[in-house]
Design a protein around this motif. Structure first.
Motif, PDB file in Angstrom:
ATOM      1  N   GLU A 138       0.926  -1.309  -0.023  1.00  0.00           N
ATOM      2  CA  GLU A 138       0.021   0.178  -0.048  1.00  0.00           C
ATOM      3  C   GLU A 138       1.008   1.175  -0.027  1.00  0.00           C
ATOM      4  OE1 GLU A 138      -1.670   0.915   4.104  1.00  0.00           O
ATOM      5  OE2 GLU A 138      -1.555  -1.180   4.129  1.00  0.00           O
ATOM      6  N   ALA A 139       0.361   2.460  -0.598  1.00  0.00           N
ATOM      7  CA  ALA A 139       1.028   3.730  -0.642  1.00  0.00           C
ATOM      8  C   ALA A 139       0.109   4.587  -0.988  1.00  0.00           C
ATOM      9  CB  ALA A 139       2.135   3.511  -1.659  1.00  0.00           C
ATOM     10  N   ASN A 140       0.484   5.955  -0.928  1.00  0.00           N
ATOM     11  CA  ASN A 140      -0.322   7.032  -1.279  1.00  0.00           C
ATOM     12  C   ASN A 140       0.040   7.259  -2.897  1.00  0.00           C
ATOM     13  OD1 ASN A 140      -1.036   9.558  -1.953  1.00  0.00           O
ATOM     14  ND2 ASN A 140      -0.798  10.712  -0.202  1.00  0.00           N
ATOM     15  N   ARG A 145      -6.804   6.898  -8.468  1.00  0.00           N
ATOM     16  CA  ARG A 145      -7.079   5.380  -8.548  1.00  0.00           C
ATOM     17  C   ARG A 145      -7.121   4.614  -7.332  1.00  0.00           C
ATOM     18  NH1 ARG A 145      -1.577   3.944 -11.139  1.00  0.00           N
ATOM     19  NH2 ARG A 145      -0.920   5.518  -9.692  1.00  0.00           N
ATOM     20  N   ASP A 146      -7.787   3.545  -7.365  1.00  0.00           N
ATOM     21  CA  ASP A 146      -7.624   2.701  -5.966  1.00  0.00           C
ATOM     22  C   ASP A 146      -6.536   1.756  -5.969  1.00  0.00           C
ATOM     23  OD1 ASP A 146     -10.392   3.559  -5.447  1.00  0.00           O
ATOM     24  OD2 ASP A 146     -11.319   2.049  -6.585  1.00  0.00           O
ATOM     25  N   ALA A 147      -5.980   1.658  -7.032  1.00  0.00           N
ATOM     26  CA  ALA A 147      -4.750   0.736  -6.830  1.00  0.00           C
ATOM     27  C   ALA A 147      -4.112   0.462  -8.078  1.00  0.00           C
ATOM     28  CB  ALA A 147      -5.471  -0.762  -6.514  1.00  0.00           C
ATOM     29  N   ILE A 173       1.071  -5.464  -6.283  1.00  0.00           N
ATOM     30  CA  ILE A 173      -0.247  -4.843  -6.462  1.00  0.00           C
ATOM     31  C   ILE A 173      -0.315  -3.841  -4.985  1.00  0.00           C
ATOM     32  CG2 ILE A 173      -2.793  -4.970  -5.685  1.00  0.00           C
ATOM     33  CD1 ILE A 173      -2.525  -7.873  -7.229  1.00  0.00           C
ATOM     34  N   THR A 174      -0.392  -2.495  -5.462  1.00  0.00           N
ATOM     35  CA  THR A 174      -0.297  -1.414  -4.521  1.00  0.00           C
ATOM     36  C   THR A 174      -1.677  -0.908  -4.359  1.00  0.00           C
ATOM     37  OG1 THR A 174       2.004  -1.028  -5.080  1.00  0.00           O
ATOM     38  CG2 THR A 174       0.761   0.786  -3.754  1.00  0.00           C
ATOM     39  N   LEU A 228      -8.427   4.478  -0.332  1.00  0.00           N
ATOM     40  CA  LEU A 228      -9.465   3.307   0.283  1.00  0.00           C
ATOM     41  C   LEU A 228      -9.546   3.317   1.724  1.00  0.00           C
ATOM     42  CD1 LEU A 228      -8.182   0.193  -2.056  1.00  0.00           C
ATOM     43  CD2 LEU A 228     -10.038   1.703  -2.384  1.00  0.00           C
ATOM     44  N   ALA A 229      -9.235   4.605   2.370  1.00  0.00           N
ATOM     45  CA  ALA A 229      -9.340   4.595   3.708  1.00  0.00           C
ATOM     46  C   ALA A 229     -10.552   4.394   4.377  1.00  0.00           C
ATOM     47  CB  ALA A 229      -8.776   6.001   4.163  1.00  0.00           C
ATOM     48  N   THR A 230     -11.432   4.871   3.422  1.00  0.00           N
ATOM     49  CA  THR A 230     -13.088   4.569   4.288  1.00  0.00           C
ATOM     50  C   THR A 230     -13.873   3.771   3.277  1.00  0.00           C
ATOM     51  OG1 THR A 230     -13.808   6.789   2.996  1.00  0.00           O
ATOM     52  CG2 THR A 230     -12.919   6.947   4.991  1.00  0.00           C
TER      53      THR A 230
END
Length: 162
Positions: free
Chosen positions: A66-68, A73-75, A91-92, A98-100
Protein backbone atom coordinates in the motif's frame (compact mmCIF):
# COMPACT_ATOMS: atom_id res chain seq x y z
CA UNK A 1 -4.78 -14.93 -27.61
CA UNK A 2 -5.02 -18.40 -26.19
CA UNK A 3 -7.70 -18.81 -23.52
CA UNK A 4 -6.71 -20.67 -20.37
CA UNK A 5 -8.93 -22.28 -17.83
CA UNK A 6 -9.44 -19.74 -15.05
CA UNK A 7 -7.43 -20.52 -11.95
CA UNK A 8 -5.44 -23.28 -13.60
CA UNK A 9 -2.21 -21.29 -13.74
CA UNK A 10 1.09 -22.98 -14.06
CA UNK A 11 3.23 -23.38 -11.06
CA UNK A 12 4.59 -26.81 -10.55
CA UNK A 13 5.73 -25.94 -7.06
CA UNK A 14 5.98 -28.60 -4.44
CA UNK A 15 4.52 -28.30 -0.95
CA UNK A 16 7.94 -27.06 0.17
CA UNK A 17 7.91 -24.12 -2.30
CA UNK A 18 8.55 -20.65 -0.95
CA UNK A 19 5.27 -18.83 -0.39
CA UNK A 20 4.90 -16.48 -3.31
CA UNK A 21 1.86 -14.45 -2.20
CA UNK A 22 3.19 -11.81 0.17
CA UNK A 23 0.84 -9.76 2.33
CA UNK A 24 2.89 -6.63 3.04
CA UNK A 25 -0.06 -4.45 3.99
CA UNK A 26 0.30 -2.30 7.10
CA UNK A 27 -3.38 -1.28 7.24
CA UNK A 28 -5.11 -4.03 9.26
CA UNK A 29 -8.31 -3.89 7.19
CA UNK A 30 -6.40 -4.40 3.92
CA UNK A 31 -4.51 -7.33 5.43
CA UNK A 32 -7.70 -8.93 6.77
CA UNK A 33 -9.49 -8.58 3.43
CA UNK A 34 -6.57 -10.14 1.51
CA UNK A 35 -6.50 -13.04 3.98
CA UNK A 36 -10.25 -13.51 3.46
CA UNK A 37 -9.91 -13.39 -0.36
CA UNK A 38 -7.12 -15.99 -0.38
CA UNK A 39 -8.66 -18.30 2.22
CA UNK A 40 -7.84 -21.92 1.48
CA UNK A 41 -11.51 -22.87 1.78
CA UNK A 42 -12.70 -20.56 -1.02
CA UNK A 43 -13.41 -22.07 -4.42
CA UNK A 44 -14.26 -18.99 -6.51
CA UNK A 45 -12.31 -18.32 -9.70
CA UNK A 46 -10.35 -15.33 -8.43
CA UNK A 47 -9.26 -17.05 -5.22
CA UNK A 48 -8.19 -20.09 -7.27
CA UNK A 49 -6.19 -17.85 -9.62
CA UNK A 50 -4.44 -16.32 -6.62
CA UNK A 51 -3.70 -19.72 -5.06
CA UNK A 52 -2.92 -21.70 -8.23
CA UNK A 53 -1.06 -19.09 -10.27
CA UNK A 54 0.81 -17.10 -7.63
CA UNK A 55 0.70 -19.45 -4.66
CA UNK A 56 2.40 -22.50 -6.14
CA UNK A 57 5.92 -21.54 -7.20
CA UNK A 58 8.63 -19.12 -6.17
CA UNK A 59 9.12 -18.31 -9.87
CA UNK A 60 5.98 -16.18 -9.93
CA UNK A 61 5.63 -13.96 -6.88
CA UNK A 62 3.10 -11.31 -6.01
CA UNK A 63 3.50 -8.66 -3.33
CA UNK A 64 0.50 -6.81 -1.92
CA UNK A 65 1.55 -3.37 -0.72
CA UNK A 66 0.00 0.00 0.00
CA UNK A 67 1.06 3.58 -0.63
CA UNK A 68 -0.21 7.05 -1.35
CA UNK A 69 -0.44 6.93 -5.15
CA UNK A 70 -1.11 10.70 -5.28
CA UNK A 71 -4.13 10.33 -7.55
CA UNK A 72 -7.67 8.94 -7.51
CA UNK A 73 -6.87 5.38 -8.60
CA UNK A 74 -7.87 2.73 -6.07
CA UNK A 75 -4.80 0.64 -6.85
CA UNK A 76 -1.98 -0.06 -9.24
CA UNK A 77 -0.23 -3.20 -10.38
CA UNK A 78 2.99 -3.86 -12.18
CA UNK A 79 6.27 -5.69 -12.19
CA UNK A 80 8.47 -5.43 -9.16
CA UNK A 81 11.26 -7.20 -11.06
CA UNK A 82 11.91 -9.81 -13.73
CA UNK A 83 14.98 -12.02 -13.79
CA UNK A 84 15.07 -14.91 -16.23
CA UNK A 85 12.11 -17.13 -15.49
CA UNK A 86 11.41 -15.36 -12.19
CA UNK A 87 8.70 -12.67 -12.15
CA UNK A 88 7.85 -10.53 -9.17
CA UNK A 89 4.57 -8.67 -9.56
CA UNK A 90 3.25 -6.02 -7.21
CA UNK A 91 -0.25 -4.81 -6.36
CA UNK A 92 -0.37 -1.52 -4.49
CA UNK A 93 -3.55 -0.27 -2.86
CA UNK A 94 -3.95 3.51 -2.70
CA UNK A 95 -4.15 4.00 1.07
CA UNK A 96 -5.86 7.43 1.15
CA UNK A 97 -8.31 6.48 -1.61
CA UNK A 98 -9.44 3.29 0.18
CA UNK A 99 -9.22 4.58 3.76
CA UNK A 100 -13.00 4.68 4.21
CA UNK A 101 -13.94 1.94 1.72
CA UNK A 102 -16.00 -1.07 2.75
CA UNK A 103 -14.36 -4.49 3.04
CA UNK A 104 -16.43 -5.59 0.03
CA UNK A 105 -15.08 -2.71 -2.07
CA UNK A 106 -11.51 -3.45 -1.00
CA UNK A 107 -12.03 -7.13 -1.87
CA UNK A 108 -13.36 -6.17 -5.31
CA UNK A 109 -10.33 -3.91 -5.83
CA UNK A 110 -7.93 -6.70 -4.83
CA UNK A 111 -9.71 -9.18 -7.13
CA UNK A 112 -9.61 -6.69 -10.01
CA UNK A 113 -5.88 -6.16 -9.56
CA UNK A 114 -5.25 -9.91 -9.19
CA UNK A 115 -6.80 -10.34 -12.64
CA UNK A 116 -4.48 -7.65 -14.07
CA UNK A 117 -1.52 -9.45 -12.51
CA UNK A 118 -2.80 -12.78 -13.89
CA UNK A 119 -2.98 -11.31 -17.40
CA UNK A 120 0.51 -9.88 -16.96
CA UNK A 121 1.76 -13.33 -15.89
CA UNK A 122 0.22 -14.73 -19.09
CA UNK A 123 1.75 -11.84 -21.10
CA UNK A 124 -1.64 -10.43 -22.13
CA UNK A 125 -1.45 -6.75 -23.10
CA UNK A 126 -2.36 -3.87 -23.44
CA UNK A 127 -4.51 -2.39 -20.67
CA UNK A 128 -7.66 -2.18 -22.82
CA UNK A 129 -7.38 -5.85 -23.70
CA UNK A 130 -7.19 -6.59 -19.98
CA UNK A 131 -10.41 -4.70 -19.28
CA UNK A 132 -12.18 -6.26 -22.26
CA UNK A 133 -11.13 -9.73 -21.11
CA UNK A 134 -12.19 -8.95 -17.56
CA UNK A 135 -15.55 -7.61 -18.70
CA UNK A 136 -16.28 -10.54 -20.97
CA UNK A 137 -15.05 -13.39 -18.84
CA UNK A 138 -14.62 -12.39 -15.22
CA UNK A 139 -17.34 -10.00 -13.98
CA UNK A 140 -19.64 -12.86 -12.94
CA UNK A 141 -16.68 -14.68 -11.37
CA UNK A 142 -15.68 -11.56 -9.44
CA UNK A 143 -19.26 -11.08 -8.24
CA UNK A 144 -19.42 -14.73 -7.16
CA UNK A 145 -16.08 -14.33 -5.38
CA UNK A 146 -17.28 -11.26 -3.49
CA UNK A 147 -20.40 -13.17 -2.44
CA UNK A 148 -18.38 -16.19 -1.36
CA UNK A 149 -16.15 -14.01 0.84
CA UNK A 150 -19.07 -11.86 2.08
CA UNK A 151 -22.27 -13.96 1.84
CA UNK A 152 -24.52 -11.20 3.19
CA UNK A 153 -23.94 -8.94 0.15
CA UNK A 154 -26.71 -9.02 -2.44
CA UNK A 155 -26.08 -10.42 -5.92
CA UNK A 156 -26.82 -6.99 -7.43
CA UNK A 157 -24.37 -5.19 -5.12
CA UNK A 158 -21.66 -7.79 -5.76
CA UNK A 159 -22.12 -7.44 -9.52
CA UNK A 160 -21.98 -3.64 -9.24
CA UNK A 161 -18.68 -3.89 -7.35
CA UNK A 162 -17.28 -6.37 -9.87
Amino acid sequence: MQKRKPGSGSGGGSPSSVTSVNNLFTTPCFSTVLNEVQSKTLQNTISRILKNTFGKSDKLNIDFTEANLHDTRDADEGYGSISGEYKNLRITLNTPQLATASKEYIAATIMHEVLHAYFKALNVNPLMEDHNEMGLLYVDEMAAGIREVYPSISADDAKALA
